[in-house]
Design an enzyme around this catalytic site. Structure first.
Site, PDB file in Angstrom:
ATOM      1  N   ASP A 123       0.859  -1.191   0.000  1.00 46.78           N
ATOM      2  CA  ASP A 123       0.000   0.000   0.000  1.00 46.78           C
ATOM      3  C   ASP A 123       0.895   1.241   0.000  1.00 46.78           C
ATOM      4  O   ASP A 123       2.019   1.183  -0.485  1.00 46.78           O
ATOM      5  CB  ASP A 123      -0.954  -0.057   1.207  1.00 46.78           C
ATOM      6  CG  ASP A 123      -2.248   0.690   0.958  1.00 46.78           C
ATOM      7  OD1 ASP A 123      -2.189   1.847   0.515  1.00 46.78           O
ATOM      8  OD2 ASP A 123      -3.332   0.128   1.203  1.00 46.78           O
TER       9      ASP A 123
ATOM     10  N   HIS B 178       2.047   2.050  -3.202  1.00 48.26           N
ATOM     11  CA  HIS B 178       1.129   3.024  -3.781  1.00 48.26           C
ATOM     12  C   HIS B 178       1.716   4.427  -3.776  1.00 48.26           C
ATOM     13  O   HIS B 178       1.009   5.399  -3.964  1.00 48.26           O
ATOM     14  CB  HIS B 178      -0.223   2.995  -3.048  1.00 48.26           C
ATOM     15  CG  HIS B 178      -0.984   1.721  -3.259  1.00 48.26           C
ATOM     16  ND1 HIS B 178      -2.250   1.510  -2.781  1.00 48.26           N
ATOM     17  CD2 HIS B 178      -0.632   0.569  -3.896  1.00 48.26           C
ATOM     18  CE1 HIS B 178      -2.657   0.290  -3.131  1.00 48.26           C
ATOM     19  NE2 HIS B 178      -1.679  -0.307  -3.796  1.00 48.26           N
TER      20      HIS B 178
END
Ligand SMILES: *[C@@H]1O[C@H](CO)[C@@H](O)[C@H](O)[C@H]1NC(C)=O
Ligand SMILES: *[C@@H]1O[C@H](CO)[C@@H](O)[C@H](O)[C@H]1NC(C)=O
Length: 404
Positions: A227, A250
């Protein structure tokens, strides 16, 4: 009068020298408190016993030794202060592993595996590895929609809560159930030379989450995870991120802000000299519809993208569940965001995506020497704006959609 002052200062200097000379370090080794370090025995009780002495010690620096060449299994544990020493030094030379069943997590109140709470002068240093053994949590069907109080909610590997003047360096974290490292309500901290590693497809494994914290630096670290590499969320200010290598992951995100209509504030964030490789987004500001507050004075400088999916993004319509999100009349105000000295390649065509709220919009966005090329043969990259105000110079793809 002047003379008296001088004498007074001399006396002060002598007193502080005496104090330094008298300063003592006291050392506490977890092995002396019954820790086994075979990777199977629950060593939490021994660690807590050692912690009690560390925290009660009145020496200037109090050391907790986690020795090398051993692996300690810890069940959820919180090291709580305030402690009596000025500095609490945790020498993390050995390795730490998490339990392999969820039932062993009962009693994890902060929803964290290893917590540090209310500690001043905390130093964690060492080459040890912290293995969250998170894969059993990643497979849960309820992931991404956690409800409090259920065993569904995976714990963060390490949480620092209300720590003041801290340093974390040298360690490696692998495979956490959720985030690797979370800071809540902390002040004056430096995190450097750490490595945070989890598979790119592991859900919610943020690298570092910073919330409600002030004066935090994250330096020279490697983050490859599932993430956000770093997420800076509500209540955070004076945050410096420098020398981060990110990917998979991310990217580096501000937000998301404005959940449940809240008024959130993030300001004075400086992200510098970072390389992002094959990340989902590069540098992103994400806010939800509704709520108030602002994100302002944010600088992204000397950033390099290698095949990032969405290199530069402002998303004021951030939404996890499309079914329940709707456009509101209010939004977080975004202003004074600078992108300077940025280069690299994009895997999607919308290389610069500035999607600002219809009513509130974004103001004073400054682009200078930003060059993003296509990473895909024959694909052309472009810039997109929606109610974005600011100015651009030396920027490609050409950014002529910014409003005055
Ligand atoms: C930039 O960051 C890298 C680590 O990613 C580091 O090795 C390098 O020294 C940094 N350069 C500057 C100018 O800070
Ligand atoms: C909200 O507004 C934006 C910008 O006009 C639009 O792109 C988006 O589809 C809207 N979302 C919803 C849920 O109506």
């Amino acid at each position: 009068m002047f003379h008296t002052m001088e004498c007074f200062f001399k006396l002060l200097v002598i007193m502080s020298m005496l104090k330094l000379g008298l300063s003592i370090t006291t050392t506490f080794n977890v092995l002396h408190y019954g820790a086994v370090g075979d990777g199977k025995t629950n060593d939490s009780p021994a660690f807590l016993k050692a912690w009690k002495d560390v925290c009660q010690s009145k020496s200037t620096t109090s050391h907790l030794i986690i020795p090398a060449a051993k692996t300690f299994l810890l069940r959820p544990i919180t090291f709580s202060g305030p402690c009596k020493s000025n500095y609490i030094y945790i020498e993390l030379s050995g390795n730490i592993v998490a339990p392999q069943t969820k039932s062993e997590y009962s009693g994890s109140h902060l929803n964290t595996w290893i917590g540090f709470s209310f500690i001043n002068g905390l130093i964690i240093n060492g080459k040890g590895t912290i293995d969250g053994r998170g894969s059993m949590w990643w497979k849960q069907p309820c992931i991404g929609n956690p409800s409090p109080g259920t065993t569904c909610r995976p714990p963060t590997a390490i949480t620092l809560n209300r720590c003041y003047r801290f340093q974390i360096k040298g360690y490696k974290s692998i495979n956490p159930a959720r985030s690797h490292l979370t800071l809540t309500s902390c002040k004056k901290g430096i995190i450097s030379n750490i490595r945070l590693i989890a598979p790119g497809e592991s859900p919610n494994t943020d690298g570092i989450d910073i919330s409600s914290s002030r004066d935090i630096q994250v330096l020279n670290s490697f983050i490859g995870t599932g993430d956000d590499c770093i997420a800076i969320s509500a209540g955070s200010s004076v945050i410096k991120i420098t020398g981060i290598t990110c990917g998979p992951g991310h990217g580096i995100s501000i937000g998301s802000l404005g959940a449940r209509g809240e008024s959130d504030i993030v300001e004075d964030v400086h992200v510098k000299n970072c390389t992002l490789t094959e990340t989902l987004t590069g540098v992103r500001i994400k806010t939800k519809q509704g709520g108030g507050g602002f994100a302002r004075r944010i600088t992204f400088e000397n950033i390099r993208f290698i095949r990032a999916h969405n290199p530069i993004m402002i998303d004021q319509f951030y939404c996890v569940n499309q079914m329940v999100c709707k456009n509101e009349t209010k939004a977080i105000k975004i202003s004074d965001v600078t992108y300077r000295g940025i280069s690299g390649t994009s895997l999607t065509d919308k290389a610069i995506n500035l999607n600002c709220d219809q009513n509130v919009g974004c103001s004073n966005l400054v682009f200078d020497r930003v060059y993003v090329r296509s990473a895909v043969p024959k694909m052309k990259v472009f810039s997109f704006c929606h109610n974005a105000h600011g100015r651009a110079s030396h920027t490609k793809p050409i950014l002529n959609c910014l409003l005055k």
